[in-house]
Design an enzyme around this catalytic site. Structure first.
Site: not given
Length: 448
Positions: A109, A334, A336
């Site tokens: 990430c 994000d 993820h």
């Protein structure tokens, strides 16, 4: 040895399968924004109340935002947000050399957020901060839509609000059609070019394969978690190593111990062949074990600057790309989210998965202290303006006991710190750099 290799392969396959399921739901949640508070996105201000024709930007509940301050409404904000390049977990990409990994789910990430910050710098460099992807609002997904607090109505359907935008390279009857098409075609070229530099392929300049290869010199391997400071140095090395002619006019400077040495930046900008643009990355800590809320005004000041490229950081072992704020919450992209590998060598490869359809918000107090802040300077004059603006932000943060970083005249070696070493072909990092990067596992920095 063979049994061990088989066990590692089975372990990575199980982890990959689990992560692919775990990270497939990030877009299911909705994000709420207040109508009566301004929203800042990478130096631009939007006010959702402005969509009401009867509303005045100078109203009593509009804060200090004026017509001159605000760039647009909720729909304008969405176009701008979606136009930023979004890089997430991927699966089924070519095997990472020396490992059994064909996905970065669960561990990549920070690499992805670092890529996003650099991608924004490249967008500004080649296309400009005002660029908007013409197909941005085609990414509407009901589960990803966001609503406005204190409002009973949802934003207008995207399909009906973006009908008049022409796709790249199409004909137009407007008098300036030729010029517009030329600009659009050039923007389209660099849009795809920039995304290709971050392709999940061993040959991509800033792809995850290249970053992991560079990370080996600092003791990192595929499957390890990378902190914001380590990623900053990996991006710098990747830029230095690139031989792409398009990238020869840009460099990356990473601040040392929360200090930006002005002459070192000038040296990177003053090149014998051309004046280089510089991306300045500043690894900092926003407190001790927990984020100090007194730093929030400073962070908001940073994200309000037109030169800001965003901030990478987030929660412990979870990195996000912060691009703006509203009230006491940060707006972020994000990484993820598990998506399939995209082969960018194919002509007209699909672009949709590289743009995020929905923003997310996080209270500032939940942010992890370790982060890296990015700025873009097109030339030396730009750098001076950045120094002036950042100095004002630092001074305005009167509650801070210590500034997050400082500007110092001269070179780093003048203060007996790291000088710019001459790297051997097979040794990209000096021993001192290797030890320093290894110590960044805990992301400890000196607060000046």
């Amino acid at each position: 040895m063979e049994a061990s290799g088989t066990d590692d392969k089975v372990k990575s396959m199980i982890l990959s399968a689990w992560h692919n399921v775990k990270y497939s739901w990030v877009l299911r949640t909705k994000t709420y924004f207040r109508r009566n508070s301004p929203v800042f996105l990478l130096g631009k201000c939007y006010h959702f109340k402005f969509e009401d024709s009867e509303s005045s930007p100078n109203g009593s509940d509009s804060g200090s935002v004026t017509n001159e301050d605000a760039f647009g409404t909720a729909e304008d904000f969405r176009k701008d947000f979606i136009s930023r390049i979004w890089l997430t977990y991927r699966e089924e990409f070519p095997l990472i050399d020396g490992s059994t990994w064909t996905t970065d789910c669960g561990w990549g990430c920070t690499l992805r957020t670092g890529q996003m910050l650099l991608a924004q710098g490249l967008l500004v460099h080649f296309i400009g901060r005002d660029w908007l992807w013409p197909n941005a609002l085609d990414l509407y997904r009901p589960e990803a839509d966001f609503w406005l607090q204190n409002s009973a109505r949802k934003l207008a359907p995207i399909e009906s609000s973006y009908k008049d935008i022409h796709p790249y390279g199409t004909e137009s009857s407007k008098p300036q059609a030729a010029k517009e098409n030329e600009d659009q075609n050039q923007a389209a070229f660099y849009h795809r070019k920039i995304i290709s530099w971050f392709s999940d392929h061993p040959m991509a300049d800033f792809g995850i394969h290249r970053l992991i290869k560079l990370g080996k010199h600092s003791g990192k391997v595929a499957g390890d978690w990378y902190g914001p400071a380590v990623v900053s140095h990996l991006l710098r090395k990747a830029m230095e190593d690139s031989v792409d002619p398009e990238l020869q006019g840009i460099s990356i400077y990473v601040a040392q111990d929360c200090t930006i040495y002005r002459d070192d930046v000038y040296d990177q900008q003053d090149n014998s062949d051309c004046d280089k643009s510089v991306l300045i990355l500043v690894p900092v800590r926003l407190g001790g074990e927990r984020t100090n809320t007194e730093y929030f005004e400073f962070v908001k000041g940073i994200l309000s600057l037109e030169y800001c490229l965003g901030i990478i950081g987030g929660r412990p072992k979870q990195s996000y790309y912060f691009v703006g704020f509203q009230d006491d919450s940060l707006i972020y992209m994000d990484p993820h989210y598990c998506q399939s590998f995209v082969d960018v060598s194919i002509k007209d490869f699909p672009l949709e998965s590289f743009h995020c359809p929905s923003p997310k918000k996080m209270p500032f107090k939940k942010m992890d202290p370790s982060c890296t802040i990015g700025f873009y300077c097109r030339n030396a004059w730009d750098f001076e303006r950045v120094v002036d603006e950042l100095t004002k932000v630092l001074k305005s943060s009167s509650k801070l006991s210590y500034p997050l970083f400082t500007f110092v005249n001269g070179h780093a070696q003048d203060f007996e710190l790291d000088s710019a070493p001459v790297y051997e072909q097979n040794d990209l990092f000096t021993e001192e750099e290797k030890n320093r990067l290894k110590s960044f596992t805990t992301e400890e920095f000196v607060l000046l």
